[in-house]
Design an enzyme around this catalytic site. Structure first.
Site, PDB file in Angstrom:
ATOM      1  N   ASP A 127     -33.150  30.619   1.473  1.00  0.00           N
ATOM      2  CA  ASP A 127     -33.345  29.829   0.262  1.00  0.00           C
ATOM      3  C   ASP A 127     -32.045  29.710  -0.534  1.00  0.00           C
ATOM      4  OD1 ASP A 127     -34.826  28.366  -1.534  1.00  0.00           O
ATOM      5  OD2 ASP A 127     -35.501  30.105  -2.666  1.00  0.00           O
ATOM      6  N   ASN A 174     -41.703  21.067   1.032  1.00  0.00           N
ATOM      7  CA  ASN A 174     -40.385  20.443   0.878  1.00  0.00           C
ATOM      8  C   ASN A 174     -40.382  18.975   1.304  1.00  0.00           C
ATOM      9  OD1 ASN A 174     -38.681  23.425   2.105  1.00  0.00           O
ATOM     10  ND2 ASN A 174     -39.303  22.895   0.016  1.00  0.00           N
TER      11      ASN A 174
END
Length: 260
Positions: free
Chosen positions: A34, A83
């Site tokens: 991330d 996402n």
């Protein structure tokens, strides 16, 4: 001064690695890489796609680090189903990176000391045809590799995986003529687990997340019930080998009870 700093860093890294090798080493490491976009913004890169490209470079380094410690199974979450609502330009950059990098990883694995079978998990029907084709080529090219596994989670969500597993299980039993009552009567965790995306892969022993976020965001929800977690402040492109060794050291220092 810079030379001294490097020498001190290497000395510390060597001591840390020696400590890691004296402890327990995980069999399967799951990684949530991330912070690519935030790294791009804070580093002054031209666009977030550059952050994703730097993050892809670090995935290749991660594989080398796992090879050095003999860790046979790696799962890396590249793109979640959540996402996929991001801007089309960013998604196109990610798809392009996946297509080129998985091909490069397949070539790398041909000469690796720990040749890994590369597989993708997730909802392929949500991915562009070119991305699916690249994944299938790589899976075919590395299918005979038996030393380890590299699982690439793309178009993946933990809840989606469980829903898909239930759906496949029901369809399978219905195709064999089983009643819903018979299915419900024989249902247990092992039965459902056989319908997950990669049922032959052992559950992750250690899950690492970068960028300072303290949550799983749906990563391997079923499989991580007894995993150890390690959260690191560094954005993924800035995650160093020394950070990785600290995560493995932390794992080796824990007593795993698995509910007992």
């Amino acid at each position: 001064m810079e030379l001294l700093r490097r020498l001190v860093y290497r000395f510390y890294e060597g001591r840390l690695e020696a400590e890691v090798r004296r402890g327990a080493i995980p069999h399967h490491v799951g990684v949530l890489p991330d912070g690519n976009r935030r790294f791009a913004r804070t580093s002054g890169l031209g666009d977030v796609g550059a952050g994703h490209r730097d993050g892809a470079d670090n995935i290749e380094r991660l594989i080398d680090w796992c090879d050095e410690l003999g860790i046979p199974v790696i799962t890396v979450w590249v793109l979640s189903t959540d996402n996929m609502h991001r801007p089309a330009t960013e998604l196109d950059a990610i798809y392009g990176i996946v297509e080129t990098r998985v091909e490069a990883l397949a070539e790398q694995q041909r000469h690796a000391t720990l040749p890994r079978r590369i597989r993708a998990v997730g909802r392929r029907d949500l991915l562009p045809a070119s991305t699916v084709a690249a994944i299938e080529r790589v899976e075919s090219a590395t299918a005979e590799h038996e030393a380890g596994d590299l699982i690439v989670a793309v178009g993946y969500g933990g809840r989606d995986e469980i829903v898909d597993a239930v759906r496949r299980m029901i369809e399978d039993h219905a195709g064999r003529g089983d009643s819903l009552e018979a299915l419900a009567g024989g249902l247990d965790a092992d039965e459902l687990g056989r319908y997950l995306y990669a049922p032959d892969v052992p559950d992750p022993d250690l899950v690492i997340r970068t960028s300072g976020e303290l949550r799983l965001s749906g990563f391997m929800l079923w499989q991580s019930a007894f995993s150890e977690y390690y959260f690191c402040e560094a954005y993924w492109p800035a995650f160093r080998r020394i950070d990785f060794l600290r995560a493995i050291r932390s794992y080796g220092q824990r007593q795993r009870r698995r509910g007992r």
